[in-house]
Design a protein around this motif. Structure first.
Motif, short mmCIF file in Angstrom:
data_model
loop_
_atom_site.label_atom_id
_atom_site.label_comp_id
_atom_site.label_asym_id
_atom_site.label_seq_id
_atom_site.Cartn_x
_atom_site.Cartn_y
_atom_site.Cartn_z
N TYR A 1 0.82 -1.21 0.00
CA TYR A 1 0.00 0.00 0.00
C TYR A 1 0.85 1.26 0.00
CZ TYR A 1 -3.07 -3.68 1.47
OH TYR A 1 -3.76 -4.85 1.54
N SER A 2 2.14 1.11 -0.27
CA SER A 2 3.03 2.26 -0.16
C SER A 2 2.76 3.31 -1.22
CB SER A 2 4.49 1.79 -0.29
OG SER A 2 4.69 1.11 -1.52
N GLY A 3 1.97 2.98 -2.25
CA GLY A 3 1.66 3.96 -3.27
C GLY A 3 0.61 4.97 -2.84
N TYR A 4 -0.09 4.69 -1.74
CA TYR A 4 -1.13 5.61 -1.29
C TYR A 4 -0.57 6.59 -0.28
CZ TYR A 4 -4.53 2.59 -3.50
OH TYR A 4 -5.26 1.87 -4.40
N GLY A 5 -0.84 7.85 -0.45
CA GLY A 5 -0.36 8.87 0.48
C GLY A 5 -1.48 9.52 1.23
N ASP B 1 -8.36 12.21 -4.52
CA ASP B 1 -9.50 11.87 -3.69
C ASP B 1 -9.06 11.94 -2.23
OD1 ASP B 1 -11.94 11.05 -2.83
OD2 ASP B 1 -11.82 9.01 -3.61
N ARG B 2 -10.01 12.21 -1.34
CA ARG B 2 -9.65 12.26 0.08
C ARG B 2 -9.34 10.86 0.58
NH1 ARG B 2 -13.58 10.23 3.13
NH2 ARG B 2 -15.72 10.13 2.33
N PRO B 3 -8.58 10.75 1.66
CA PRO B 3 -8.24 9.43 2.20
C PRO B 3 -9.47 8.69 2.72
CG PRO B 3 -6.72 11.10 3.01
CD PRO B 3 -7.83 11.84 2.34
N MET B 4 -9.43 7.38 2.62
CA MET B 4 -10.51 6.53 3.08
C MET B 4 -10.54 6.47 4.60
SD MET B 4 -11.21 2.58 1.97
CE MET B 4 -9.65 1.99 2.62
N THR B 5 -11.75 6.38 5.17
CA THR B 5 -11.92 6.26 6.61
C THR B 5 -12.74 5.02 6.92
OG1 THR B 5 -13.98 7.54 6.66
CG2 THR B 5 -11.90 8.78 6.82
N VAL B 6 -12.79 4.66 8.20
CA VAL B 6 -13.62 3.55 8.63
C VAL B 6 -15.10 3.83 8.34
CG1 VAL B 6 -14.40 2.22 10.63
CG2 VAL B 6 -11.99 2.84 10.42
N ILE C 1 -16.01 2.77 4.89
CA ILE C 1 -16.17 1.33 4.76
C ILE C 1 -17.51 0.88 5.33
CG2 ILE C 1 -15.25 -0.91 5.50
CD1 ILE C 1 -12.47 0.31 5.43
N VAL C 2 -17.86 1.41 6.51
CA VAL C 2 -19.13 1.04 7.14
C VAL C 2 -20.31 1.44 6.26
CG1 VAL C 2 -20.65 1.48 9.10
CG2 VAL C 2 -18.19 1.14 9.48
N ALA C 3 -20.28 2.66 5.73
CA ALA C 3 -21.38 3.15 4.90
C ALA C 3 -21.50 2.35 3.61
CB ALA C 3 -21.17 4.63 4.58
N LYS C 4 -20.39 2.12 2.92
CA LYS C 4 -20.42 1.40 1.64
C LYS C 4 -20.82 -0.06 1.85
CE LYS C 4 -18.91 5.07 -0.54
NZ LYS C 4 -18.60 5.98 0.59
N THR C 5 -20.31 -0.67 2.92
CA THR C 5 -20.68 -2.06 3.20
C THR C 5 -22.16 -2.15 3.55
OG1 THR C 5 -18.44 -2.54 4.00
CG2 THR C 5 -20.17 -4.09 4.60
N GLY C 6 -22.65 -1.18 4.32
CA GLY C 6 -24.07 -1.17 4.66
C GLY C 6 -24.95 -1.06 3.43
N MET C 7 -24.59 -0.19 2.50
CA MET C 7 -25.37 -0.04 1.26
C MET C 7 -25.32 -1.32 0.43
SD MET C 7 -24.79 3.88 -0.07
CE MET C 7 -23.08 4.10 0.39
N ALA D 1 -5.37 5.37 1.39
CA ALA D 1 -5.97 5.00 0.11
C ALA D 1 -7.16 5.90 -0.17
CB ALA D 1 -6.43 3.55 0.15
N PRO D 2 -7.44 6.18 -1.45
CA PRO D 2 -8.57 7.06 -1.78
C PRO D 2 -9.89 6.48 -1.30
CG PRO D 2 -7.69 5.99 -3.75
CD PRO D 2 -6.72 5.73 -2.65
N SER D 3 -10.81 7.35 -0.96
CA SER D 3 -12.06 6.93 -0.33
C SER D 3 -12.89 6.00 -1.21
CB SER D 3 -12.90 8.16 0.05
OG SER D 3 -13.23 8.91 -1.10
N LYS D 4 -12.76 6.12 -2.53
CA LYS D 4 -13.55 5.27 -3.41
C LYS D 4 -13.19 3.79 -3.24
CE LYS D 4 -10.54 5.41 -7.51
NZ LYS D 4 -10.50 5.72 -8.95
N MET D 5 -11.99 3.51 -2.73
CA MET D 5 -11.60 2.12 -2.53
C MET D 5 -12.43 1.44 -1.45
SD MET D 5 -9.46 1.23 -4.70
CE MET D 5 -8.38 1.95 -5.94
#
Length: 271
Positions: free
Chosen positions: A28-32, A40-45, A48-54, A238-242
């Motif tokens: 994951y060293s390519g993500y800053g 894109d803004r960095p991904m947060t927990v 993940i919770v919102a996308k998994t819920g949907m 990692a970008p939030s879309k991930m």
């Protein structure tokens, strides 16, 4: 998840704050952390919770839709949609994997729709509704399978957070090898059933019960790998879309676990 990184020059803050082990190359060293590095803004927990819920919401809606089609429209059509869901879900996962569409919301939600049709239909088959009519045990079995799936998910999340089981590259290699072995056995059993009528891994006997328990165990271990990959991606910025890709991975594991638990319950009911 380990093959996602394509960006270069990101700022790595990864999972080894005290220094990486010798010879370790963080995938994951390519993500800053800086949004400019990925656009894109960095991904947060929360992502993940919102996308998994949907994703799980779509699965539930389409599962209920297929169940309703069986009950009120046409049972034959419901069975056809179950097969379409199984094949469509497999193709969608392959597209996400090899077509580099891991972070695509459309691919994840399309997968969820297909898997919903599959889950709704397979629930009918395993509980005996399709061939024996609606019975009181069916709803109980489905409820038990859902609760069992949630219980395993939460249990493995606790195991991961406490560090009781360490997710290492060796752990992932062993898990991958075991899953590939199970896949080979499933394909071999399918061919055996097609050409000889024998179905030892899925006939409800002792061997079938042991095989289902093995599959449930591997699905549970897969959660640890999913959690670890998501954790590292968050730490690496990692970008939030991930988060859609993480949701896809978790949904695949949840569906696998649910179907294996329901299958196991169907064995005991038949016996």
């Amino acid at each position: 998840m380990n093959s996602l990184t394509t960006a270069k020059g990101g700022i790595q803050t990864g999972a080894y704050p005290s220094g990486a082990p010798q010879g370790y190359q963080d995938p994951y060293s390519g993500y800053g952390r800086a949004p400019a590095a990925t656009g894109d803004r960095p991904m947060t927990v929360d992502d993940i919770v919102a996308k998994t819920g949907m994703t799980l919401g779509v699965i539930v809606v389409f599962a209920l839709l297929n169940f309703g089609i069986y009950m009120f429209v046409n049972p034959g059509l419901a069975l056809i949609l179950t097969v379409v869901g199984a094949i469509g879900g497999l193709i969608t996962v392959l597209v996400a994997t090899f077509g580099k569409k891991y972070g695509s919301a459309a691919v994840t939600l399309i997968y969820a729709a297909f898997e919903g049709l599959f889950v709704g239909g397979i629930s009918l088959l395993f509980t005996g509704i399709t061939f024996e009519g609606v019975n009181a045990d069916a709803g109980v079995m489905i409820g038990q399978a859902v609760l069992g799936t949630l219980g395993v998910f939460l249990g493995m999340l606790f195991v991961y957070k406490t560090g009781a089981v360490k997710v290492t590259p060796k752990f992932n290699r062993i898990l991958t090898g075991a899953i590939v072995g199970v896949l080979v056995l499933v394909v071999g059993n399918l061919l055996l059933a097609m050409f000889t009528g024998m179905n030892p891994l899925r006939d409800g006997g002792m061997l079938a019960i042991v095989f289902s328990l093995v599959c449930i165990g591997l699905a549970a271990m897969s959660f640890l790998s999913d959690f670890d990959a998501a954790d590292k991606m968050i730490r690496a910025g990692a970008p939030s879309k991930m988060a859609w890709g993480v949701a896809l991975g978790l949904a695949v594991t949840l569906v696998w676990l649910y179907t294996e638990i329901l299958r196991l319950l169907s064995y005991f009911r038949s016996n």
